[in-house]
Design a protein around this motif. Structure first.
Motif, PDB file in Angstrom:
ATOM      1  N   MET A   1       0.847  -1.192   0.000  1.00 57.19           N
ATOM      2  CA  MET A   1       0.000   0.000   0.000  1.00 57.19           C
ATOM      3  C   MET A   1       0.887   1.249   0.000  1.00 57.19           C
ATOM      4  SD  MET A   1      -2.708   0.969   3.008  1.00 57.19           S
ATOM      5  CE  MET A   1      -1.908  -0.228   4.059  1.00 57.19           C
ATOM      6  N   ASN A   2       0.829   2.003  -1.089  1.00 55.92           N
ATOM      7  CA  ASN A   2       1.667   3.191  -1.175  1.00 55.92           C
ATOM      8  C   ASN A   2       0.941   4.446  -0.733  1.00 55.92           C
ATOM      9  OD1 ASN A   2       3.963   1.865  -2.152  1.00 55.92           O
ATOM     10  ND2 ASN A   2       3.032   1.762  -4.180  1.00 55.92           N
ATOM     11  N   GLU A   3      -0.309   4.543  -1.184  1.00 57.05           N
ATOM     12  CA  GLU A   3      -1.057   5.747  -0.862  1.00 57.05           C
ATOM     13  C   GLU A   3      -1.885   5.547   0.402  1.00 57.05           C
ATOM     14  OE1 GLU A   3      -3.437   7.708  -4.013  1.00 57.05           O
ATOM     15  OE2 GLU A   3      -1.921   6.775  -5.305  1.00 57.05           O
ATOM     16  N   ALA A   4      -2.062   6.626   1.124  1.00 53.08           N
ATOM     17  CA  ALA A   4      -2.897   6.541   2.319  1.00 53.08           C
ATOM     18  C   ALA A   4      -4.357   6.362   1.915  1.00 53.08           C
ATOM     19  CB  ALA A   4      -2.730   7.804   3.143  1.00 53.08           C
ATOM     20  N   ILE A   5      -5.083   5.577   2.693  1.00 52.58           N
ATOM     21  CA  ILE A   5      -6.508   5.380   2.429  1.00 52.58           C
ATOM     22  C   ILE A   5      -7.280   6.279   3.388  1.00 52.58           C
ATOM     23  CG2 ILE A   5      -8.416   3.721   2.582  1.00 52.58           C
ATOM     24  CD1 ILE A   5      -6.329   1.543   1.913  1.00 52.58           C
ATOM     25  N   LYS A   6      -8.280   6.965   2.853  1.00 51.66           N
ATOM     26  CA  LYS A   6      -9.065   7.870   3.691  1.00 51.66           C
ATOM     27  C   LYS A   6     -10.525   7.428   3.708  1.00 51.66           C
ATOM     28  CE  LYS A   6      -7.986  12.376   4.937  1.00 51.66           C
ATOM     29  NZ  LYS A   6      -7.107  13.433   4.660  1.00 51.66           N
ATOM     30  N   LEU A   7     -11.076   7.311   4.909  1.00 55.48           N
ATOM     31  CA  LEU A   7     -12.481   6.940   5.048  1.00 55.48           C
ATOM     32  C   LEU A   7     -13.188   8.028   5.840  1.00 55.48           C
ATOM     33  CD1 LEU A   7     -11.885   3.257   6.230  1.00 55.48           C
ATOM     34  CD2 LEU A   7     -12.562   3.949   3.935  1.00 55.48           C
ATOM     35  N   GLU A   8     -14.411   8.358   5.407  1.00 54.13           N
ATOM     36  CA  GLU A   8     -15.153   9.387   6.140  1.00 54.13           C
ATOM     37  C   GLU A   8     -16.516   8.875   6.559  1.00 54.13           C
ATOM     38  OE1 GLU A   8     -15.269  13.162   4.194  1.00 54.13           O
ATOM     39  OE2 GLU A   8     -13.148  13.510   4.595  1.00 54.13           O
ATOM     40  N   TYR A   9     -16.877   9.193   7.789  1.00 59.11           N
ATOM     41  CA  TYR A   9     -18.179   8.776   8.305  1.00 59.11           C
ATOM     42  C   TYR A   9     -18.892   9.978   8.916  1.00 59.11           C
ATOM     43  CZ  TYR A   9     -15.940   4.167   8.188  1.00 59.11           C
ATOM     44  OH  TYR A   9     -15.289   3.029   7.801  1.00 59.11           O
ATOM     45  N   ALA A  46     -11.349   1.786  20.469  1.00 57.63           N
ATOM     46  CA  ALA A  46     -11.140   3.238  20.523  1.00 57.63           C
ATOM     47  C   ALA A  46     -12.182   3.970  19.679  1.00 57.63           C
ATOM     48  CB  ALA A  46      -9.728   3.577  20.055  1.00 57.63           C
ATOM     49  N   MET A  47     -12.400   3.466  18.481  1.00 52.40           N
ATOM     50  CA  MET A  47     -13.326   4.115  17.548  1.00 52.40           C
ATOM     51  C   MET A  47     -14.769   4.034  18.056  1.00 52.40           C
ATOM     52  SD  MET A  47     -13.645   5.076  14.058  1.00 52.40           S
ATOM     53  CE  MET A  47     -14.854   4.823  12.752  1.00 52.40           C
ATOM     54  N   TYR A  48     -15.170   2.871  18.565  1.00 58.38           N
ATOM     55  CA  TYR A  48     -16.544   2.705  19.041  1.00 58.38           C
ATOM     56  C   TYR A  48     -16.835   3.660  20.190  1.00 58.38           C
ATOM     57  CZ  TYR A  48     -20.702   0.747  21.233  1.00 58.38           C
ATOM     58  OH  TYR A  48     -21.950   0.602  21.790  1.00 58.38           O
ATOM     59  N   LYS A  62     -18.348  14.157  12.712  1.00 56.68           N
ATOM     60  CA  LYS A  62     -17.697  13.557  11.553  1.00 56.68           C
ATOM     61  C   LYS A  62     -16.438  12.804  11.971  1.00 56.68           C
ATOM     62  CE  LYS A  62     -16.647  14.966   6.946  1.00 56.68           C
ATOM     63  NZ  LYS A  62     -16.385  16.070   6.037  1.00 56.68           N
ATOM     64  N   ILE A  63     -16.288  11.607  11.420  1.00 56.36           N
ATOM     65  CA  ILE A  63     -15.076  10.826  11.709  1.00 56.36           C
ATOM     66  C   ILE A  63     -14.286  10.644  10.423  1.00 56.36           C
ATOM     67  CG2 ILE A  63     -14.134   8.652  12.592  1.00 56.36           C
ATOM     68  CD1 ILE A  63     -16.670   8.223  14.183  1.00 56.36           C
ATOM     69  N   THR A  64     -13.017  10.967  10.488  1.00 53.19           N
ATOM     70  CA  THR A  64     -12.135  10.734   9.343  1.00 53.19           C
ATOM     71  C   THR A  64     -11.067   9.736   9.765  1.00 53.19           C
ATOM     72  OG1 THR A  64     -12.473  13.044   8.750  1.00 53.19           O
ATOM     73  CG2 THR A  64     -10.731  11.869   7.571  1.00 53.19           C
ATOM     74  N   GLU A  75      -9.803  10.653  13.395  1.00 53.33           N
ATOM     75  CA  GLU A  75     -10.093  12.007  13.857  1.00 53.33           C
ATOM     76  C   GLU A  75     -11.595  12.160  14.009  1.00 53.33           C
ATOM     77  OE1 GLU A  75      -8.173  15.861  12.106  1.00 53.33           O
ATOM     78  OE2 GLU A  75     -10.305  15.797  11.590  1.00 53.33           O
ATOM     79  N   LEU A  76     -12.017  12.413  15.233  1.00 52.67           N
ATOM     80  CA  LEU A  76     -13.455  12.523  15.516  1.00 52.67           C
ATOM     81  C   LEU A  76     -13.789  13.956  15.883  1.00 52.67           C
ATOM     82  CD1 LEU A  76     -12.232   9.662  16.766  1.00 52.67           C
ATOM     83  CD2 LEU A  76     -14.622   9.265  17.222  1.00 52.67           C
ATOM     84  N   ALA A  77     -14.493  14.627  14.990  1.00 55.27           N
ATOM     85  CA  ALA A  77     -14.775  16.046  15.204  1.00 55.27           C
ATOM     86  C   ALA A  77     -16.269  16.279  15.397  1.00 55.27           C
ATOM     87  CB  ALA A  77     -14.273  16.857  14.012  1.00 55.27           C
TER      88      ALA A  77
END
Ligand SMILES: Nc1ncnc2c1ncn2[C@@H]1O[C@H](COP(=O)(O)OP(=O)(O)OP(=O)(O)O)[C@@H](O)[C@H]1O
Ligand SMILES: [Mg+2]
Lengths: 140, 111
Positions: A1-9, A46-48, A62-64, A75-77
């Motif tokens: 995996m070279n590029e960072a993966i970004k997920l948004e919720y 941690a995320m839950y 929003k969670i990124t 990141e939980l904003a």
């Protein structure tokens, strides 16, 4: 995996029946990526806890999640009320959860301590009346 | 021992089958506070609790519990049962208190 993966919720407010879905989705994705189960466990706990706190205490937010080659950053904003005394909130057993929330099984005051314990690095930025951003990192 | 065997031997009521016929319960765990359960629940444990709501399902699934067993005849509401079906989570119901229920399971799986 070279590029960072970004997920948004996007976490909706006060929707207890859906709370935990973002964490569940992240868990499935990490599993598929073949991430070490011990790391997944840490990330999921941690995320839950963070996700639930956003629903209960901050009207959602929003969670990124960023997954790089060597760490997972969550990141939980939120634009909730903020945390007046972070040191106090971080103590095991401290909770301001109201009775109706406690009756669902929340309010042990263990969420933030769990987030601290199961992430490798955690920062809390908060301002009263403006919101809270919790950033957690777990090393891969 | 499979969860189906445990349910049959101990006469637990089946609220939702899930994978009970193939999945084994290797331990038993009791807790009603979700954030404690989240960090302490061992994978593949039968989780005995008096909390039968959708959040119990979320924690059970995230922590890889084998199944949820509600004690004291606590009956999960319709929404929770539907969600358990959707997510294929096994939910059983026991008429006994948490401790007795857990003790019975522990004796059975460690016999
Ligand atoms: N995002 C947030 N916005 C505002 N306040 C928060 C936020 N997260 C936590 N808090 C405050 O910090 C307290 C402690 O949080 P913590 O997650 O440790 O416990 P809890 O949510 O009350 O209970 P538990 O997580 O054990 O179910 C909360 O009761 C609340 O007052
Ligand atoms: Mg919490």
């Amino acid at each position: 995996m070279n590029e960072a993966i970004k997920l948004e919720y996007t976490i909706s407010d006060d929707d207890f029946t859906r709370a935990g879905e973002a964490s569940g989705d992240l868990k499935d994705k990490l599993k598929k990526m073949g991430v070490d189960p011990a790391v997944i466990r840490k990330v999921v706990i941690a995320m839950y806890e963070g996700e639930i706190n956003m629903v209960i205490h901050a009207n959602g937010g929003k969670i990124t999640v960023t997954i790089t080659t060597d760490e997972i950053i969550m990141e939980l904003a939120d634009k909730g009320p903020g945390i007046p005394d972070v040191k106090l909130a971080m103590q095991e057993g401290f909770s301001t959860a109201p009775d109706n929330i406690r009756s669902l099984g929340f309010g042990a005051g263990m969420g933030l301590p769990n987030m601290k314990k199961y992430s490798d690095e955690m920062t809390v930025e908060t301002q009263q009346g403006v919101g809270t951003t919790v950033t957690m990192k777990v090393k891969l | 021992m499979t969860i189906a065997d445990i349910a049959e031997k101990l006469n637990f009521k089946i609220i939702n089958e899930g994978e009970m016929k193939t999945r084994e319960a290797k331990k038993v765990f009791c807790c009603d506070l979700l954030s404690l359960a989240m960090s302490k629940l061992p994978a593949d444990a039968a989780w005995v609790t008096v909390m039968g709501n959708t959040n119990t399902l979320a924690v059970a699934s995230l922590a890889d519990a084998a199944c949820i067993i509600t004690a004291e005849n606590v009956c999960p509401d319709e929404n929770t049962v539907n969600k358990a079906k959707e997510q294929n989570i096994t939910v059983l119901k026991s008429e006994f208190p948490v401790f007795e229920t857990a003790l019975m399971i522990d004796k059975l799986i460690n016999a």
